[in-house]
Design a protein around this motif. Structure first.
Motif, PDB file in Angstrom:
ATOM      1  N   LEU A 105      45.991  36.517  29.298  1.00 45.83           N
ATOM      2  CA  LEU A 105      46.051  37.686  28.440  1.00 45.83           C
ATOM      3  C   LEU A 105      46.316  37.201  27.030  1.00 45.83           C
ATOM      4  N   ASP A 106      45.375  37.448  26.140  1.00 47.74           N
ATOM      5  CA  ASP A 106      45.465  36.999  24.748  1.00 47.74           C
ATOM      6  C   ASP A 106      45.773  35.505  24.661  1.00 47.74           C
ATOM      7  N   GLY A 107      45.105  34.729  25.537  1.00 45.82           N
ATOM      8  CA  GLY A 107      45.225  33.275  25.528  1.00 45.82           C
ATOM      9  C   GLY A 107      46.382  32.714  26.327  1.00 45.82           C
ATOM     10  N   GLU A 108      47.313  33.554  26.750  1.00 48.75           N
ATOM     11  CA  GLU A 108      48.489  33.098  27.489  1.00 48.75           C
ATOM     12  C   GLU A 108      48.254  33.227  28.991  1.00 48.75           C
ATOM     13  N   LEU A 109      48.509  32.134  29.714  1.00 52.46           N
ATOM     14  CA  LEU A 109      48.383  32.137  31.159  1.00 52.46           C
ATOM     15  C   LEU A 109      49.442  33.056  31.757  1.00 52.46           C
ATOM     16  N   LEU A 110      49.014  33.975  32.591  1.00 54.63           N
ATOM     17  CA  LEU A 110      49.962  34.891  33.234  1.00 54.63           C
ATOM     18  C   LEU A 110      50.503  34.242  34.504  1.00 54.63           C
ATOM     19  N   PRO A 111      51.802  34.374  34.745  1.00 55.03           N
ATOM     20  CA  PRO A 111      52.390  33.751  35.942  1.00 55.03           C
ATOM     21  C   PRO A 111      51.906  34.382  37.243  1.00 55.03           C
ATOM     22  N   SER A 112      51.527  35.637  37.177  1.00 53.74           N
ATOM     23  CA  SER A 112      50.934  36.287  38.350  1.00 53.74           C
ATOM     24  C   SER A 112      49.550  36.769  37.924  1.00 53.74           C
ATOM     25  N   LYS A 113      48.829  37.326  38.834  1.00 54.29           N
ATOM     26  CA  LYS A 113      47.489  37.821  38.515  1.00 54.29           C
ATOM     27  C   LYS A 113      47.523  39.247  37.986  1.00 54.29           C
ATOM     28  N   GLU A 114      48.714  39.770  37.757  1.00 55.24           N
ATOM     29  CA  GLU A 114      48.872  41.137  37.275  1.00 55.24           C
ATOM     30  C   GLU A 114      48.859  41.179  35.754  1.00 55.24           C
ATOM     31  N   ILE A 115      48.040  42.059  35.209  1.00 58.07           N
ATOM     32  CA  ILE A 115      47.886  42.204  33.763  1.00 58.07           C
ATOM     33  C   ILE A 115      48.651  43.455  33.342  1.00 58.07           C
ATOM     34  N   PRO A 116      49.670  43.302  32.492  1.00 62.03           N
ATOM     35  CA  PRO A 116      50.388  44.491  32.031  1.00 62.03           C
ATOM     36  C   PRO A 116      49.508  45.308  31.085  1.00 62.03           C
ATOM     37  N   VAL A 117      49.471  46.615  31.296  1.00 71.61           N
ATOM     38  CA  VAL A 117      48.664  47.499  30.455  1.00 71.61           C
ATOM     39  C   VAL A 117      49.597  48.186  29.464  1.00 71.61           C
ATOM     40  N   MET A 118      49.328  47.940  28.201  1.00 73.94           N
ATOM     41  CA  MET A 118      50.125  48.522  27.135  1.00 73.94           C
ATOM     42  C   MET A 118      49.251  49.478  26.337  1.00 73.94           C
ATOM     43  N   VAL A 119      49.867  50.445  25.692  1.00 71.55           N
ATOM     44  CA  VAL A 119      49.152  51.316  24.764  1.00 71.55           C
ATOM     45  C   VAL A 119      49.762  51.030  23.396  1.00 71.55           C
ATOM     46  N   ASP A 120      49.142  50.058  22.702  1.00 67.32           N
ATOM     47  CA  ASP A 120      49.696  49.612  21.419  1.00 67.32           C
ATOM     48  C   ASP A 120      48.686  49.633  20.286  1.00 67.32           C
ATOM     49  N   GLY A 121      47.491  50.189  20.535  1.00 69.33           N
ATOM     50  CA  GLY A 121      46.484  50.284  19.493  1.00 69.33           C
ATOM     51  C   GLY A 121      45.785  48.974  19.173  1.00 69.33           C
ATOM     52  N   GLN A 122      46.027  47.945  19.946  1.00 73.29           N
ATOM     53  CA  GLN A 122      45.445  46.632  19.700  1.00 73.29           C
ATOM     54  C   GLN A 122      44.238  46.392  20.616  1.00 73.29           C
ATOM     55  N   THR A 123      43.523  45.310  20.332  1.00 73.11           N
ATOM     56  CA  THR A 123      42.472  44.832  21.227  1.00 73.11           C
ATOM     57  C   THR A 123      43.006  43.584  21.906  1.00 73.11           C
ATOM     58  N   HIS A 124      42.982  43.582  23.221  1.00 74.13           N
ATOM     59  CA  HIS A 124      43.506  42.459  24.011  1.00 74.13           C
ATOM     60  C   HIS A 124      42.358  41.770  24.737  1.00 74.13           C
ATOM     61  N   GLN A 125      42.435  40.455  24.763  1.00 76.11           N
ATOM     62  CA  GLN A 125      41.440  39.630  25.449  1.00 76.11           C
ATOM     63  C   GLN A 125      42.012  39.213  26.800  1.00 76.11           C
ATOM     64  N   VAL A 126      41.268  39.480  27.853  1.00 75.53           N
ATOM     65  CA  VAL A 126      41.657  39.064  29.192  1.00 75.53           C
ATOM     66  C   VAL A 126      40.584  38.114  29.710  1.00 75.53           C
ATOM     67  N   LEU A 127      41.016  36.972  30.211  1.00 75.28           N
ATOM     68  CA  LEU A 127      40.105  36.006  30.818  1.00 75.28           C
ATOM     69  C   LEU A 127      40.538  35.811  32.260  1.00 75.28           C
ATOM     70  N   VAL A 128      39.618  36.025  33.176  1.00 74.04           N
ATOM     71  CA  VAL A 128      39.845  35.797  34.599  1.00 74.04           C
ATOM     72  C   VAL A 128      38.868  34.713  35.017  1.00 74.04           C
ATOM     73  N   VAL A 129      39.387  33.639  35.616  1.00 78.53           N
ATOM     74  CA  VAL A 129      38.543  32.531  36.061  1.00 78.53           C
ATOM     75  C   VAL A 129      38.616  32.448  37.573  1.00 78.53           C
ATOM     76  N   LEU A 130      37.449  32.539  38.205  1.00 77.96           N
ATOM     77  CA  LEU A 130      37.400  32.382  39.651  1.00 77.96           C
ATOM     78  C   LEU A 130      37.452  30.914  39.997  1.00 77.96           C
ATOM     79  N   GLY A 131      38.093  30.594  41.098  1.00 78.09           N
ATOM     80  CA  GLY A 131      38.199  29.222  41.541  1.00 78.09           C
ATOM     81  C   GLY A 131      38.982  29.142  42.818  1.00 78.09           C
ATOM     82  N   GLU A 132      39.127  27.927  43.304  1.00 77.16           N
ATOM     83  CA  GLU A 132      39.909  27.706  44.519  1.00 77.16           C
ATOM     84  C   GLU A 132      41.358  28.042  44.231  1.00 77.16           C
ATOM     85  N   ILE A 133      41.957  28.732  45.174  1.00 76.68           N
ATOM     86  CA  ILE A 133      43.345  29.178  44.979  1.00 76.68           C
ATOM     87  C   ILE A 133      44.305  28.107  45.448  1.00 76.68           C
TER      88      ILE A 133
END
Length: 144
Positions: A116-144
């Motif tokens: 989320l915005d370049g920061e690796l999230l410790p879990s796969k859960e993305i917090p949804v905020m209403v802050d008027g900003q544009t957020h970049q989310v990157l999800v990479v598929l791969g072996e778990i």
């Protein structure tokens, strides 16, 4: 992917013969595709809200893996191996989430990392905020 392709109305009208057989709008999910001998392949019950909602859920939730629960978003796709990437723009209020899913290894499923915005999230859960900003989310598929 194969099941979704069977449901996708555009695939019923991809040829002139298919269009004449389907006989309904190829951009609307039909509630029925007939199997009676005199009507095989003909669509029926178009603009039926039930079939549209199930198509939406099949695409967004089951294939693209978009799951919103309260203030948490998870992306857990189940896609054809040939899909190398896809994008989803999700807006909540005046906040935009630009989600990019990359599939470098050609897998069907399995989330290796979420950023989320370049920061690796410790879990796969993305917090949804209403802050008027544009957020970049990157999800990479791969072996778990």
């Amino acid at each position: 992917g194969e099941l979704f392709a069977l449901l996708n109305p555009i695939n019923h009208a991809g040829t002139r013969a298919g269009l004449h057989r389907y006989k309904v709008e190829p951009y609307v999910t039909a509630g029925d595709v007939y199997n009676e001998p005199q009507h095989v392949g003909r669509g029926g019950w178009t603009w039926y809200t039930g079939s549209a909602s199930w198509m939406y859920r099949a695409a967004l939730e089951s294939m693209l893996g978009f799951h919103l629960k309260g203030e948490t978003l998870t992306i857990e796709p189940c896609i054809p191996r040939s899909w190398r990437d896809f994008e989803i723009d999700y807006r909540r209020g005046d906040t935009l989430y630009q989600i990019r899913v990359e599939n470098p290894s050609g897998l069907c499923r399995g989330v290796a990392e979420v950023r989320l915005d370049g920061e690796l999230l410790p879990s796969k859960e993305i917090p949804v905020m209403v802050d008027g900003q544009t957020h970049q989310v990157l999800v990479v598929l791969g072996e778990i």
